[in-house]
Design an enzyme around this catalytic site. Structure first.
Site, PDB file in Angstrom:
ATOM      1  N   ASN A 145      29.996  33.743  44.470  1.00 36.23           N
ATOM      2  CA  ASN A 145      31.336  33.950  45.028  1.00 36.23           C
ATOM      3  C   ASN A 145      31.322  35.258  45.840  1.00 36.23           C
ATOM      4  OD1 ASN A 145      33.993  35.049  45.235  1.00 36.23           O
ATOM      5  ND2 ASN A 145      34.705  33.514  43.784  1.00 36.23           N
TER       6      ASN A 145
ATOM      7  N   ASP B 143      33.914  36.580  47.595  1.00 34.74           N
ATOM      8  CA  ASP B 143      35.267  37.102  47.864  1.00 34.74           C
ATOM      9  C   ASP B 143      35.298  38.623  47.996  1.00 34.74           C
ATOM     10  OD1 ASP B 143      36.201  34.527  47.574  1.00 34.74           O
ATOM     11  OD2 ASP B 143      37.157  34.867  45.633  1.00 34.74           O
ATOM     12  N   HIS B 144      34.551  39.300  47.105  1.00 39.80           N
ATOM     13  CA  HIS B 144      34.715  40.757  47.062  1.00 39.80           C
ATOM     14  C   HIS B 144      33.940  41.492  48.143  1.00 39.80           C
ATOM     15  CE1 HIS B 144      37.500  40.237  43.988  1.00 39.80           C
ATOM     16  NE2 HIS B 144      36.629  39.712  43.143  1.00 39.80           N
TER      17      HIS B 144
ATOM     18  N   ARG C 276      39.029  48.477  55.095  1.00 46.38           N
ATOM     19  CA  ARG C 276      39.011  49.261  56.322  1.00 46.38           C
ATOM     20  C   ARG C 276      39.564  48.507  57.533  1.00 46.38           C
ATOM     21  NH1 ARG C 276      36.197  54.183  57.179  1.00 46.38           N
ATOM     22  NH2 ARG C 276      36.791  55.389  55.368  1.00 46.38           N
TER      23      ARG C 276
ATOM     24  N   HIS D  12      37.346  31.903  47.800  1.00 40.03           N
ATOM     25  CA  HIS D  12      38.727  31.573  47.425  1.00 40.03           C
ATOM     26  C   HIS D  12      39.662  32.029  48.542  1.00 40.03           C
ATOM     27  CE1 HIS D  12      42.072  32.122  44.103  1.00 40.03           C
ATOM     28  NE2 HIS D  12      42.421  31.288  45.057  1.00 40.03           N
TER      29      HIS D  12
ATOM     30  N   ARG E  19      43.021  32.729  49.258  1.00 44.70           N
ATOM     31  CA  ARG E  19      44.284  32.901  48.535  1.00 44.70           C
ATOM     32  C   ARG E  19      45.451  32.803  49.499  1.00 44.70           C
ATOM     33  NH1 ARG E  19      43.577  35.508  43.232  1.00 44.70           N
ATOM     34  NH2 ARG E  19      45.839  35.557  43.271  1.00 44.70           N
TER      35      ARG E  19
ATOM     36  N   ARG F 245      44.234  38.012  50.610  1.00 42.71           N
ATOM     37  CA  ARG F 245      43.857  39.394  50.272  1.00 42.71           C
ATOM     38  C   ARG F 245      42.362  39.647  50.445  1.00 42.71           C
ATOM     39  NH1 ARG F 245      45.141  39.462  43.899  1.00 42.71           N
ATOM     40  NH2 ARG F 245      47.048  38.652  44.783  1.00 42.71           N
ATOM     41  N   HIS F 246      41.539  38.622  50.378  1.00 39.24           N
ATOM     42  CA  HIS F 246      40.112  38.847  50.662  1.00 39.24           C
ATOM     43  C   HIS F 246      39.632  37.853  51.728  1.00 39.24           C
ATOM     44  CE1 HIS F 246      39.961  36.086  47.244  1.00 39.24           C
ATOM     45  NE2 HIS F 246      40.109  37.042  46.346  1.00 39.24           N
TER      46      HIS F 246
ATOM     47  N   GLU G 122      37.616  27.447  46.789  1.00 35.30           N
ATOM     48  CA  GLU G 122      38.580  27.635  45.696  1.00 35.30           C
ATOM     49  C   GLU G 122      39.963  27.699  46.289  1.00 35.30           C
ATOM     50  OE1 GLU G 122      38.448  30.893  42.965  1.00 35.30           O
ATOM     51  OE2 GLU G 122      36.356  30.486  42.559  1.00 35.30           O
TER      52      GLU G 122
ATOM     53  N   THR H 209      43.398  38.661  39.784  1.00 33.61           N
ATOM     54  CA  THR H 209      42.426  37.579  39.949  1.00 33.61           C
ATOM     55  C   THR H 209      42.993  36.373  39.232  1.00 33.61           C
ATOM     56  OG1 THR H 209      40.130  36.903  39.573  1.00 33.61           O
ATOM     57  CG2 THR H 209      41.079  38.399  37.950  1.00 33.61           C
ATOM     58  N   THR H 210      42.193  35.323  39.103  1.00 38.25           N
ATOM     59  CA  THR H 210      42.692  34.126  38.459  1.00 38.25           C
ATOM     60  C   THR H 210      42.653  34.351  36.951  1.00 38.25           C
ATOM     61  OG1 THR H 210      41.612  32.991  40.265  1.00 38.25           O
ATOM     62  CG2 THR H 210      42.410  31.620  38.480  1.00 38.25           C
TER      63      THR H 210
ATOM     64  N   GLU I 297      35.788  23.285  35.858  1.00 35.02           N
ATOM     65  CA  GLU I 297      35.133  24.575  35.664  1.00 35.02           C
ATOM     66  C   GLU I 297      35.800  25.207  34.452  1.00 35.02           C
ATOM     67  OE1 GLU I 297      34.140  27.034  39.034  1.00 35.02           O
ATOM     68  OE2 GLU I 297      34.538  28.850  37.872  1.00 35.02           O
TER      69      GLU I 297
ATOM     70  N   HIS J 259      33.888  32.925  35.602  1.00 41.03           N
ATOM     71  CA  HIS J 259      34.851  34.022  35.517  1.00 41.03           C
ATOM     72  C   HIS J 259      34.346  35.096  34.552  1.00 41.03           C
ATOM     73  CE1 HIS J 259      38.737  35.590  36.835  1.00 41.03           C
ATOM     74  NE2 HIS J 259      38.582  36.343  35.760  1.00 41.03           N
ATOM     75  N   GLY J 260      34.083  36.266  35.125  1.00 42.62           N
ATOM     76  CA  GLY J 260      33.721  37.430  34.322  1.00 42.62           C
ATOM     77  C   GLY J 260      32.276  37.447  33.841  1.00 42.62           C
TER      78      GLY J 260
ATOM     79  N   GLY K 214      30.912  36.005  40.809  1.00 44.19           N
ATOM     80  CA  GLY K 214      31.239  36.822  41.959  1.00 44.19           C
ATOM     81  C   GLY K 214      31.200  38.308  41.696  1.00 44.19           C
TER      82      GLY K 214
HETATM   83  N1  PXP Z   1      35.521  30.712  39.121  1.00 43.57           N
HETATM   84  C1  PXP Z   1      36.836  30.762  39.446  1.00 43.57           C
HETATM   85  C2  PXP Z   1      37.614  29.498  39.413  1.00 43.57           C
HETATM   86  C3  PXP Z   1      37.443  31.974  39.838  1.00 43.57           C
HETATM   87  O1  PXP Z   1      38.736  31.993  40.179  1.00 43.57           O
HETATM   88  C4  PXP Z   1      36.654  33.135  39.906  1.00 43.57           C
HETATM   89  C5  PXP Z   1      37.271  34.420  40.352  1.00 43.57           C
HETATM   90  O2  PXP Z   1      37.585  34.332  41.679  1.00 43.57           O
HETATM   91  C6  PXP Z   1      35.285  33.033  39.592  1.00 43.57           C
HETATM   92  C7  PXP Z   1      34.754  31.818  39.169  1.00 43.57           C
HETATM   93  C8  PXP Z   1      34.369  34.191  39.683  1.00 43.57           C
HETATM   94  O3  PXP Z   1      34.737  35.138  38.752  1.00 43.57           O
HETATM   95  P1  PXP Z   1      34.055  36.571  38.798  1.00 43.57           P
HETATM   96  O4  PXP Z   1      34.354  37.174  40.129  1.00 43.57           O
HETATM   97  O5  PXP Z   1      34.673  37.282  37.656  1.00 43.57           O
HETATM   98  O6  PXP Z   1      32.566  36.343  38.615  1.00 43.57           O
END
Ligand code: PXP
Length: 253
Positions: A11, A13-14, A22, A47, A49, A53-54, A74, A104-105, A155, A198-199, A220
């Protein structure tokens, strides 16, 4: 012989979060996606959103046009996102809950209360050839609702488990892991493909990869954070090694 290690969806996104801080073009999430694929990522997750935001609309279009591995879009189950997904035609779409104030989600989809809302989104995306996954809490009721909605994949939300592990709450971590294990077994028993995310970090990815029913992990924040210190390529290699070791039942040294 054990089953192959789960696929790793990276992922990005970040990378976009940092770029947007910036307002310019660097760092470019597409470049990160391409580098992740060169390092062995099996797919890219992004994702879009509602508040952008990202990831932004043009990021999604560029990712779809220029990456050589499956794109996992996503999205919230809204008309706007459905239109964009149908236009973008990603390989997969993961439906997630979304509230503006969330960082976040935070939780899985309400697949029971939202059953009748989610079903037509799932059907329309599926008709377009997009593989739909519902991001759910690891609960039997949620698996059953996902099956009734017609989703080919779910998921499983690993956030509560990862938080318990990170907080050193061993009993809670064990209970959360047992929930994930039972949900994955039930998912496969009713014919639903099971992903998780997630996490996750190296250690939790290793542990969850030991569940043979889980065929994909989406990761991510930790990978992008690690990339600051060791580079994206090294972080992805280490993550793959952790997942392979977990699947093989081995310890990562
Ligand atoms: N899966 C889903 C559905 C998510 O919403 C996220 C966070 O955007 C992730 C996975 C990835 O989570 P993390 O960034 O904590 O690894």
């Amino acid at each position: 012989m054990s089953a192959p290690a789960p696929r790793l969806g990276v992922n990005i996104d970040h990378v976009a979060t940092l770029r947007n801080a910036r307002g310019g073009g660097a760092p470019d999430p597409l470049r990160a996606a391409q580098m992740a694929i060169e390092a062995g990522a099996d797919g890219i997750t992004a994702h879009l959103r509602e508040d952008r935001r990202h990831i932004r609309d043009d990021d999604m279009a560029r990712l779809k046009a220029h990456i050589a591995k499956p794109l996992n879009f996503e999205m919230a189950a809204t008309g706007e996102m459905l239109d964009i997904a149908l236009q973008t035609r990603p390989h997969a779409a993961c439906l997630v809950p979304e509230r503006r104030e969330e960082r976040t989600t935070e939780g899985g989809l309400d697949v029971i209360g939202g059953h009748d809302h989610l079903k037509p989104f799932t059907a329309e995306l599926s008709r377009a050839g997009i593989v739909v996954a519902l991001f759910i809490e690891p609960e039997g009721d949620a698996i059953e609702a996902a099956r009734s909605i017609g989703a080919p994949a779910v998921e499983l939300h690993t956030g509560a488990w990862c938080n318990a592990v990170a907080g050193g709450h061993h009993a809670q971590a064990e209970a959360e892991f047992a929930r994930l294990k039972a949900a994955a077994a039930m998912g496969v028993a009713v014919g639903i493909e099971c992903h998780a995310g997630h996490g996750l970090d190296y250690e939790t990815a290793r542990q969850i990869a030991a569940l043979p029913q889980i065929v994909e992990l989406n990761i991510g924040h930790f990978l992008i954070a690690e990339a600051i210190f060791v580079g994206l390529e090294a972080a992805i290699h280490k993550m793959h090694a952790a997942m392979a070791a977990g699947r093989a039942g081995a310890l990562v040294l």
